[in-house]
Design a protein around this motif. Sequence first.
Motif, PDB file in Angstrom:
ATOM      1  N   ASP A  68      13.564  13.439  11.508  1.00  0.00           N
ATOM      2  CA  ASP A  68      12.058  13.639  11.397  1.00  0.00           C
ATOM      3  C   ASP A  68      11.796  14.459  10.193  1.00  0.00           C
ATOM      4  O   ASP A  68      12.543  15.216   9.551  1.00  0.00           O
ATOM      5  N   VAL A  69      10.974  13.670   9.654  1.00  0.00           N
ATOM      6  CA  VAL A  69      10.690  14.165   8.069  1.00  0.00           C
ATOM      7  C   VAL A  69       9.270  14.719   7.932  1.00  0.00           C
ATOM      8  O   VAL A  69       8.438  14.371   8.410  1.00  0.00           O
ATOM      9  N   VAL A  70       9.325  16.048   7.486  1.00  0.00           N
ATOM     10  CA  VAL A  70       8.170  16.972   7.475  1.00  0.00           C
ATOM     11  C   VAL A  70       8.151  17.389   5.878  1.00  0.00           C
ATOM     12  O   VAL A  70       9.156  18.026   5.321  1.00  0.00           O
ATOM     13  N   ARG A  71       7.117  17.299   5.194  1.00  0.00           N
ATOM     14  CA  ARG A  71       6.931  17.796   3.826  1.00  0.00           C
ATOM     15  C   ARG A  71       6.807  19.315   4.157  1.00  0.00           C
ATOM     16  O   ARG A  71       6.013  19.949   4.848  1.00  0.00           O
ATOM     17  N   ARG A  72       7.334  20.254   3.200  1.00  0.00           N
ATOM     18  CA  ARG A  72       7.315  21.652   3.330  1.00  0.00           C
ATOM     19  C   ARG A  72       6.486  22.023   2.138  1.00  0.00           C
ATOM     20  O   ARG A  72       6.944  21.788   0.796  1.00  0.00           O
ATOM     21  N   ARG A 118     -16.923 -20.451   0.088  1.00  0.00           N
ATOM     22  CA  ARG A 118     -17.980 -20.218   1.132  1.00  0.00           C
ATOM     23  C   ARG A 118     -19.330 -20.017   0.590  1.00  0.00           C
ATOM     24  O   ARG A 118     -20.236 -20.484   1.084  1.00  0.00           O
ATOM     25  N   LEU A 161     -17.889 -18.981  11.285  1.00  0.00           N
ATOM     26  CA  LEU A 161     -18.144 -19.191   9.901  1.00  0.00           C
ATOM     27  C   LEU A 161     -18.672 -20.766   9.712  1.00  0.00           C
ATOM     28  O   LEU A 161     -19.454 -21.132   9.048  1.00  0.00           O
ATOM     29  N   ASP A 179      -0.991  13.800   5.557  1.00  0.00           N
ATOM     30  CA  ASP A 179       0.069  14.790   5.186  1.00  0.00           C
ATOM     31  C   ASP A 179       1.174  14.720   6.166  1.00  0.00           C
ATOM     32  O   ASP A 179       0.708  15.220   7.410  1.00  0.00           O
ATOM     33  N   ALA A 180       2.358  14.427   5.665  1.00  0.00           N
ATOM     34  CA  ALA A 180       3.384  14.435   6.798  1.00  0.00           C
ATOM     35  C   ALA A 180       3.687  15.933   7.315  1.00  0.00           C
ATOM     36  O   ALA A 180       4.276  16.136   8.322  1.00  0.00           O
ATOM     37  N   ALA A 181       3.329  17.057   6.474  1.00  0.00           N
ATOM     38  CA  ALA A 181       3.451  18.159   6.894  1.00  0.00           C
ATOM     39  C   ALA A 181       2.422  18.839   7.889  1.00  0.00           C
ATOM     40  O   ALA A 181       2.477  19.918   8.311  1.00  0.00           O
ATOM     41  N   ASN A 202       0.340 -14.410  27.122  1.00  0.00           N
ATOM     42  CA  ASN A 202       1.652 -13.870  26.462  1.00  0.00           C
ATOM     43  C   ASN A 202       1.166 -12.203  25.916  1.00  0.00           C
ATOM     44  O   ASN A 202       2.128 -11.590  25.623  1.00  0.00           O
ATOM     45  N   ASN A 228       5.763 -15.147  19.741  1.00  0.00           N
ATOM     46  CA  ASN A 228       6.911 -15.342  20.869  1.00  0.00           C
ATOM     47  C   ASN A 228       8.227 -15.013  20.390  1.00  0.00           C
ATOM     48  O   ASN A 228       8.832 -14.435  20.974  1.00  0.00           O
ATOM     49  N   SER A 261       6.512   7.869  -2.733  1.00  0.00           N
ATOM     50  CA  SER A 261       6.491   7.247  -1.602  1.00  0.00           C
ATOM     51  C   SER A 261       7.685   7.397  -0.567  1.00  0.00           C
ATOM     52  O   SER A 261       9.024   7.136  -0.887  1.00  0.00           O
ATOM     53  N   GLU A 315      14.221   8.706  29.903  1.00  0.00           N
ATOM     54  CA  GLU A 315      14.275   7.418  30.480  1.00  0.00           C
ATOM     55  C   GLU A 315      14.801   6.935  31.348  1.00  0.00           C
ATOM     56  O   GLU A 315      16.200   7.428  31.746  1.00  0.00           O
ATOM     57  N   PHE A 362       1.654 -10.146  28.683  1.00  0.00           N
ATOM     58  CA  PHE A 362       2.683  -9.862  29.013  1.00  0.00           C
ATOM     59  C   PHE A 362       3.585  -9.109  27.841  1.00  0.00           C
ATOM     60  O   PHE A 362       4.107  -8.013  28.288  1.00  0.00           O
ATOM     61  N   ASN A 375      -1.818   5.173   1.579  1.00  0.00           N
ATOM     62  CA  ASN A 375      -0.625   4.870   2.725  1.00  0.00           C
ATOM     63  C   ASN A 375      -0.990   5.430   3.974  1.00  0.00           C
ATOM     64  O   ASN A 375       0.138   5.525   4.888  1.00  0.00           O
ATOM     65  N   LEU A 420     -13.867 -16.937  -0.991  1.00  0.00           N
ATOM     66  CA  LEU A 420     -15.378 -16.319  -1.170  1.00  0.00           C
ATOM     67  C   LEU A 420     -16.039 -17.453  -1.785  1.00  0.00           C
ATOM     68  O   LEU A 420     -17.158 -17.899  -1.562  1.00  0.00           O
ATOM     69  N   LEU A 445       7.373 -15.090  29.120  1.00  0.00           N
ATOM     70  CA  LEU A 445       6.508 -15.834  28.072  1.00  0.00           C
ATOM     71  C   LEU A 445       5.872 -17.143  28.418  1.00  0.00           C
ATOM     72  O   LEU A 445       6.844 -17.771  28.902  1.00  0.00           O
ATOM     73  N   LEU A 467     -13.133 -23.310   2.769  1.00  0.00           N
ATOM     74  CA  LEU A 467     -13.653 -22.192   3.606  1.00  0.00           C
ATOM     75  C   LEU A 467     -12.825 -20.939   3.297  1.00  0.00           C
ATOM     76  O   LEU A 467     -12.959 -19.682   3.947  1.00  0.00           O
ATOM     77  N   ASP A 468     -11.527 -20.997   2.859  1.00  0.00           N
ATOM     78  CA  ASP A 468     -10.709 -20.008   2.522  1.00  0.00           C
ATOM     79  C   ASP A 468     -10.871 -18.939   1.604  1.00  0.00           C
ATOM     80  O   ASP A 468     -10.287 -17.930   1.603  1.00  0.00           O
ATOM     81  N   LEU A 511     -22.163 -22.308   8.849  1.00  0.00           N
ATOM     82  CA  LEU A 511     -22.541 -22.859   7.621  1.00  0.00           C
ATOM     83  C   LEU A 511     -23.050 -24.221   7.873  1.00  0.00           C
ATOM     84  O   LEU A 511     -23.973 -24.770   7.359  1.00  0.00           O
ATOM     85  N   GLU A 556      10.297  19.423  21.485  1.00  0.00           N
ATOM     86  CA  GLU A 556      10.241  17.971  21.950  1.00  0.00           C
ATOM     87  C   GLU A 556      11.252  17.860  23.250  1.00  0.00           C
ATOM     88  O   GLU A 556      12.445  18.123  22.969  1.00  0.00           O
ATOM     89  N   ARG A 594       7.604  24.246  18.121  1.00  0.00           N
ATOM     90  CA  ARG A 594       7.220  22.889  18.345  1.00  0.00           C
ATOM     91  C   ARG A 594       8.458  22.202  19.311  1.00  0.00           C
ATOM     92  O   ARG A 594       9.475  22.006  18.836  1.00  0.00           O
ATOM     93  N   ASP A 601      12.999  12.118  26.679  1.00  0.00           N
ATOM     94  CA  ASP A 601      12.036  11.257  27.056  1.00  0.00           C
ATOM     95  C   ASP A 601      12.255  10.714  28.237  1.00  0.00           C
ATOM     96  O   ASP A 601      11.519   9.983  28.930  1.00  0.00           O
ATOM     97  N   ARG A 652      10.654 -12.113  21.513  1.00  0.00           N
ATOM     98  CA  ARG A 652      12.220 -12.644  22.058  1.00  0.00           C
ATOM     99  C   ARG A 652      13.407 -11.833  21.300  1.00  0.00           C
ATOM    100  O   ARG A 652      14.301 -11.568  21.776  1.00  0.00           O
TER     101      ARG A 652
END
Lengths: 255, 587
Positions: free
Chosen positions: B67-71, B447, A139, A208-210, A102, A71, B59, B183, A105, A231, B444, B424, B441-442, A143, B178, B176, B181, A75
Amino acid sequence: MKPLPSALIFCALTLAAFSAHAGPKESFIEGNLAYGKAEYESAIEHFKEALNSNHPLSSNSHAQLHYNLGNAYLRNGQLGASIASYLKSLAQQPLDEDLIANLQFARSQTKDDLVLEEADPILKTLFFWHFSFGRSDALLVFLVANAIFWLTMGLRLYAPINSALVLVQRCALLITLLVGASVFIRWVAPNQIAVIQSKQANVFAGQDAASVIRFKLHEGSEVSAVAVDGNWVKVDLPEQKQGWIKASDVVVVKL
Amino acid sequence: MKRLALSACSIVTLLLCVQGAHASSPKSISVSADKNEATLEDQIILTVTIEGDRQAFPSVPSIPAFDVVRRGGASTQVQFGSGGYRSSVEYTFLLSPKRIGTFTVPSFTVEQEGKTYKSQPFKIKIISPKATPSAKRNLFITGSVSTDTPFVQQQLVYTWRFFKSNDVQIDGRSPRVEFPDFEGFVAIQLDEQREYTMVKDGTRFSITEMRFILFPQEEGLHTIGRSSLNLDVIKPQPSRQRDIFGDIFQRGQRVSKRIISEPVKLTIKPLPPAPDNFTGLVGEFSASSSLSTQNLASGESATLTYKISGKGNLDAIKPPFPEALEGFKIYHDKATNQPMSYADSLGGFKEFRAALVPLAPGNYTIPPIEVAFFNPDTEAYETAASPEYIINVRPGSANEKLNLTGSSDAAVAKQAVKTLGDDLLPLDENVDGVSVGLGLLDNLPGRALCFFAPPLLFALLFGFRRRSELEQSDVSLRRKRLALTHALRNLKGLKGNDSERITGSATIIRQFIGDKLNLEGKALTPTEATDQLRRAQVADSTIEKVSELLRLSEAAQYGMPTGASHGGSPLPQVHKLLSHLDKELSS
């Protein structure tokens, strides 16, 4: 240092430490108060603090906190985070009507016309325990049924066999097997949903982002997460369309 | 051969040196951009260099403004210097700006050996593209609308065009696009992509055109954003730079390019105050109707068809039938919707059918329907009307009993419940619901414990039960199991002087041997006890000790000196002997 001031300083430090690490109930109350004052960012922080506290929370508490967090996120204009929180709550309480309302929604505010494929209603009726029990509830039922089965087995060693005991034992065995299979399936192959968190996320043909951008998804859209590989998350769209999306763009929720 | 071996050794040594130096190379990550200020049409080349690891991949942070594109692939470098060996890897990324402003490129990170290395964040300024006259440009895109002051729900055409001068070559696979949009609009593609050529300012252009119909949803100022097109332009190489295979394999150098269109601003005008029967139709519409027969008997049916056609937002057409028609029962059929594309607009028709069944003889009038719509051309509300029909109903051949309740009373017409607002549901404020769980139970192990504990308990109970049954069927087993317990308990209860204790101990030992070997132990003589213990393969030293104790006991019994007083109390030794004997007899 004199003993009295030392004691006072010690007490003050202890109280400060205590207040700095408020329990989940305190954080929950503070989150609700902040929400009531429309301070949604503060509410989000408090609910997160409650969830991440060192106290192990019951599954119902987790569901309750994720519901309130959803919620607050909604908001605060964070549609993707909101839907992810609702889904986390749904994993524990699939039949909560307020939560379902919700979530619907929030879903109504997403841009993409995507509908996740739902299980067949007949299957849902036949295997109601798989679809209606939360993860923790399933679970727990498994049990408890397992314990009852083995205890009745033990009782049969010492007590005379009667039909009531045999009936209880067979029921317990049946429940253990059926709910156990459900728990096992959720553990080994959980239904994973990737919820888009960024305003717009690219779905690539490869990790691959390319690589070619196959689709563009928008915040809050839910797609089936087939695999998580570092990733990247492999997602499955309706009509057997697949692609890879950056893990930073999604939150994967296990249902 | 000797030279080959020497070369191989040299390579191996070099590789070992490289491998050895690798670990000691300094590690860092740096990011550089080919420019810090660019236009929306430019692409910025980011070079990420990671020192010290040729396998690492950075990373890439989220950069919403681009827009990020690997070359291309990774480029590794190895440098030898006086300080040793250094290796690095370079990755190239293309950043395509999405909006104007100054934006921060956050740190790129790389993890090596548990440590995180970060690059320095830096800023890039994005400005509006230079206002180059289209006459001087050989590649550009445009977006235009048929009107920039439409009314709400009035359809307008957004035309997207890509102009390419004929002396520019592009890689046909690369574009390519685009689109904006849209809106605030409902957008529908009007027709298929069109391609044609035209001469503009003396230059011949190939044009690719796409058209969309837009329906504005709200009044006020709106902007249709920029569209962008990324493509690879092939620049021909001078002939002297080409090699012998140039004509076959090398068409030229590929240069990535990004072009954008200007945003389009519109002022959406509100509709003037509407008449009561206006349902939101904007455009130009006409209404027609037909009746299958105007002369029928009571109980028979006639089909009434209404057709509303025109250009505009067909979705706003509502069923035109009156909710009730005096003297008739109405059976509605499913409406037919037929959208159509015209040269520069969308339209079509909607057809509604109903079967009318007269309930009693007489002459009835089917009133005309009136469809109100707003005509943007005249900027006024107009009405399309169908003709009126008169139906002559004869008496039915049979006195059919008809259900009159369905259509006789128009006063109770139902209406759909409209959702006026949605929001809501409130927070869950049940504080008692937030409770600390068991925690078992939280995880292994917890459990697993809960799962395996009941069957283990059952196994334990089953074991006890089984032993109990065996001991009931064979008493010797119980005697054997409890022999030591009884012996030690009796030993503890021994009282009196040394002689009495020795006698008592001997009795306890006899009893113990009897229990263990399932004999009547109290009657055993030292010789019999020794024989029995030998048969049970007890060690000679232990047998000797038992025999000595029994001998002392007999001596004490007949008042002969035992010599035990010199060694203190015999009970600890007897205790030890019993434990030892128990182990040997149990093994």
